[in-house]
Scaffold this motif. Structure first.
Motif, mmCIF file in Angstrom:
data_model
loop_
_atom_site.group_PDB
_atom_site.id
_atom_site.type_symbol
_atom_site.label_atom_id
_atom_site.label_comp_id
_atom_site.label_asym_id
_atom_site.label_seq_id
_atom_site.Cartn_x
_atom_site.Cartn_y
_atom_site.Cartn_z
ATOM 1 N N UNK A 156 -41.672 -7.309 15.507
ATOM 2 C CA UNK A 156 -40.343 -6.784 15.808
ATOM 3 C C UNK A 156 -40.170 -6.472 17.286
ATOM 4 N N UNK A 157 -41.280 -6.249 17.997
ATOM 5 C CA UNK A 157 -41.187 -5.892 19.414
ATOM 6 C C UNK A 157 -41.704 -7.008 20.331
ATOM 7 N N UNK A 158 -41.924 -8.186 19.746
ATOM 8 C CA UNK A 158 -42.315 -9.374 20.512
ATOM 9 C C UNK A 158 -43.599 -9.131 21.317
ATOM 10 N N UNK A 159 -44.554 -8.466 20.688
ATOM 11 C CA UNK A 159 -45.874 -8.286 21.283
ATOM 12 C C UNK A 159 -46.914 -8.671 20.248
ATOM 13 N N UNK A 160 -48.147 -8.865 20.670
ATOM 14 C CA UNK A 160 -49.209 -9.213 19.737
ATOM 15 C C UNK A 160 -49.750 -7.948 19.082
ATOM 16 N N UNK A 161 -50.434 -8.128 17.946
ATOM 17 C CA UNK A 161 -51.041 -6.988 17.258
ATOM 18 C C UNK A 161 -52.099 -6.341 18.151
ATOM 19 N N UNK A 162 -52.842 -7.180 18.890
ATOM 20 C CA UNK A 162 -53.858 -6.641 19.791
ATOM 21 C C UNK A 162 -53.261 -5.751 20.861
ATOM 22 N N UNK A 163 -52.135 -6.181 21.429
ATOM 23 C CA UNK A 163 -51.492 -5.371 22.462
ATOM 24 C C UNK A 163 -50.932 -4.081 21.859
ATOM 25 N N UNK A 164 -50.410 -4.153 20.634
ATOM 26 C CA UNK A 164 -49.925 -2.951 19.949
ATOM 27 C C UNK A 164 -51.050 -1.941 19.789
ATOM 28 N N UNK A 165 -52.224 -2.413 19.390
ATOM 29 C CA UNK A 165 -53.361 -1.497 19.235
ATOM 30 C C UNK A 165 -53.764 -0.895 20.584
ATOM 31 N N UNK A 166 -53.680 -1.678 21.652
ATOM 32 C CA UNK A 166 -54.025 -1.140 22.970
ATOM 33 C C UNK A 166 -53.025 -0.067 23.401
ATOM 34 N N UNK A 167 -51.756 -0.259 23.057
ATOM 35 C CA UNK A 167 -50.758 0.750 23.379
ATOM 36 C C UNK A 167 -51.079 2.084 22.704
ATOM 37 N N UNK A 168 -51.580 2.025 21.480
ATOM 38 C CA UNK A 168 -51.857 3.238 20.718
ATOM 39 C C UNK A 168 -53.264 3.779 20.964
ATOM 40 N N UNK A 169 -54.025 3.142 21.838
ATOM 41 C CA UNK A 169 -55.413 3.567 22.065
ATOM 42 C C UNK A 169 -55.502 4.990 22.595
ATOM 43 N N UNK A 170 -54.489 5.431 23.347
ATOM 44 C CA UNK A 170 -54.506 6.790 23.909
ATOM 45 C C UNK A 170 -53.590 7.738 23.139
ATOM 46 N N UNK A 171 -53.033 7.284 22.006
ATOM 47 C CA UNK A 171 -52.197 8.146 21.179
ATOM 48 C C UNK A 171 -53.061 8.964 20.230
ATOM 49 N N UNK A 172 -52.407 9.825 19.454
ATOM 50 C CA UNK A 172 -53.147 10.724 18.572
ATOM 51 C C UNK A 172 -53.754 10.016 17.368
ATOM 52 N N UNK A 173 -53.292 8.807 17.082
ATOM 53 C CA UNK A 173 -53.806 8.041 15.945
ATOM 54 C C UNK A 173 -53.546 6.571 16.186
ATOM 55 N N UNK A 174 -54.289 5.731 15.481
ATOM 56 C CA UNK A 174 -54.013 4.302 15.537
ATOM 57 C C UNK A 174 -52.643 4.048 14.923
ATOM 58 N N UNK A 175 -52.096 2.861 15.159
ATOM 59 C CA UNK A 175 -50.751 2.598 14.650
ATOM 60 C C UNK A 175 -50.727 2.641 13.129
ATOM 61 N N UNK A 176 -51.749 2.096 12.459
ATOM 62 C CA UNK A 176 -51.781 2.126 10.995
ATOM 63 C C UNK A 176 -51.898 3.565 10.496
ATOM 64 N N UNK A 177 -52.742 4.358 11.159
ATOM 65 C CA UNK A 177 -52.890 5.752 10.757
ATOM 66 C C UNK A 177 -51.613 6.539 11.002
#
Length: 333
Positions: free
Chosen positions: A240-261
């Motif tokens: 939906x945001x025209x990015x790869x799943x890998x890049x999405x996970x990298x974006x959330x690497x410094x967040x409080x939880x992974x994207x799935x969590x």
């Protein structure tokens, strides 16, 4: 007719075709490194229209990985700004601070002075693009580099003008005189200038860290608006945001939880609110769980207890029956 040159990898022996194509790409984009799953018999064609200092290209090619590295930039940089309309196929491109996924009708924007890696999908890709010397674009130097969005829509506004001009020019090349080429090149350079300036002013006049925060905020808002969807997964969010799943996970690497969590926690929090709603007191817990993306009651009960320290039935009894409130920060044994 405009001056036109056609290149086909089938004009050379099969073993030489990928190298031949890499050389052709390098002549327009600057030297590149290239690989493909079809290296033994790589198929690609390209039409090039000469518009003076500007060139327009239509290319179709098989799956490939194309890299423009800092070392190759130091070796040779033609100083070009590149815009390509994706007509068919898919691909993704990674820069140092950004990644974009491309699908048909997207405009791909690049700079020969910036390193990148493009990976196309398994199906052949067709693009119509142009190369224009950056010296022809009356833009500040920082506007024609990393601050410019790398993926732009082509269905409205200036993007639609650029896309229409490119496709019509390729389709009607035989109707123009060679002397029309330089004039058409000037028109295209003006359109690219308007496209870049508009994109710069409307979206990405942001520092990379600010752009990252804005993107994460958009992603989280999207997730919150789609929690009811049982198919909501990291892959769906990335698409939906025209990015790869890998890049999405990298974006959330410094967040409080992974994207799935984070998706799971937001679903549990939504279900917790429903359990405390007196208007929903007669609604079965399994129905509330299913509403928030937990089709299996046992999975919901286990996940809920893991976060709030108590099964959902016990939580509802405590909150509705005794007027207390339990949260993920006030777990009970």
């Amino acid at each position: 007719m405009l001056h036109e040159t056609v290149f086909r990898t089938e004009d050379v022996p099969a073993a030489d075709r990928l190298a031949y194509w890499a050389e052709r790409v390098g002549q327009s984009h600057g030297p590149v490194r290239m690989g493909s799953d079809h290296a033994d018999d790589f198929r690609a064609t390209q039409r090039v229209l000469d518009l003076g200092a500007v060139s327009v290209r239509q290319a179709t090619f098989q799956q490939s990985v194309i890299q423009r590295t800092p070392k190759l930039i130091r070796q040779s940089d033609p100083g070009l700004f590149q815009v390509a309309l994706v007509v068919g196929g898919t691909g993704s491109c990674v820069w140092e601070d950004h990644e974009a996924v491309y699908r048909p009708s997207d405009l791909h924007v690049n700079d020969s002075s910036v390193s990148w890696e493009i990976r196309t999908g398994k199906d052949p890709v067709t693009v119509v693009g142009l190369e224009v010397p950056k010296a022809m674009l009356p833009l500040p130097s920082d506007m024609a580099r990393c601050a410019v969005p790398r993926r732009l829509p082509s269905r409205e506004g200036i993007g639609a003008l650029v896309a229409h001009f490119l496709t019509q020019l390729i389709a009607d090349a035989a109707r123009y005189h060679p002397s029309d080429g330089p004039r058409l090149g000037v028109v295209l350079s003006d359109l690219v200038t308007a496209l870049v300036a508009h994109a710069f002013e409307s979206d990405n006049a942001l520092r990379p860290d600010t752009h990252r925060r804005v993107l994460i905020r958009r992603i989280k808002n999207f997730i919150l608006g789609h929690l009811h969807d049982p198919q909501l997964t990291p892959a769906v969010v990335a698409h939906a945001h025209h990015i790869s799943v890998g890049y999405l996970h990298r974006l959330f690497a410094t967040e409080e939880a992974t994207v799935a969590a984070w998706i799971r926690l937001q679903r549990l929090e939504a279900a917790r609110r429903d359990l405390t709603d007196p208007a929903l007191q007669s609604t079965p817990i399994c129905a509330i769980a299913a509403r928030w993306g937990f089709p299996r009651a046992a999975d919901f009960s286990r996940a809920f207890r893991g976060v709030y320290g108590i099964p959902p039935k016990g939580y509802r009894h405590c909150v509705v029956g005794r007027g207390t409130r339990l949260t993920a920060n006030s777990l009970v044994d």
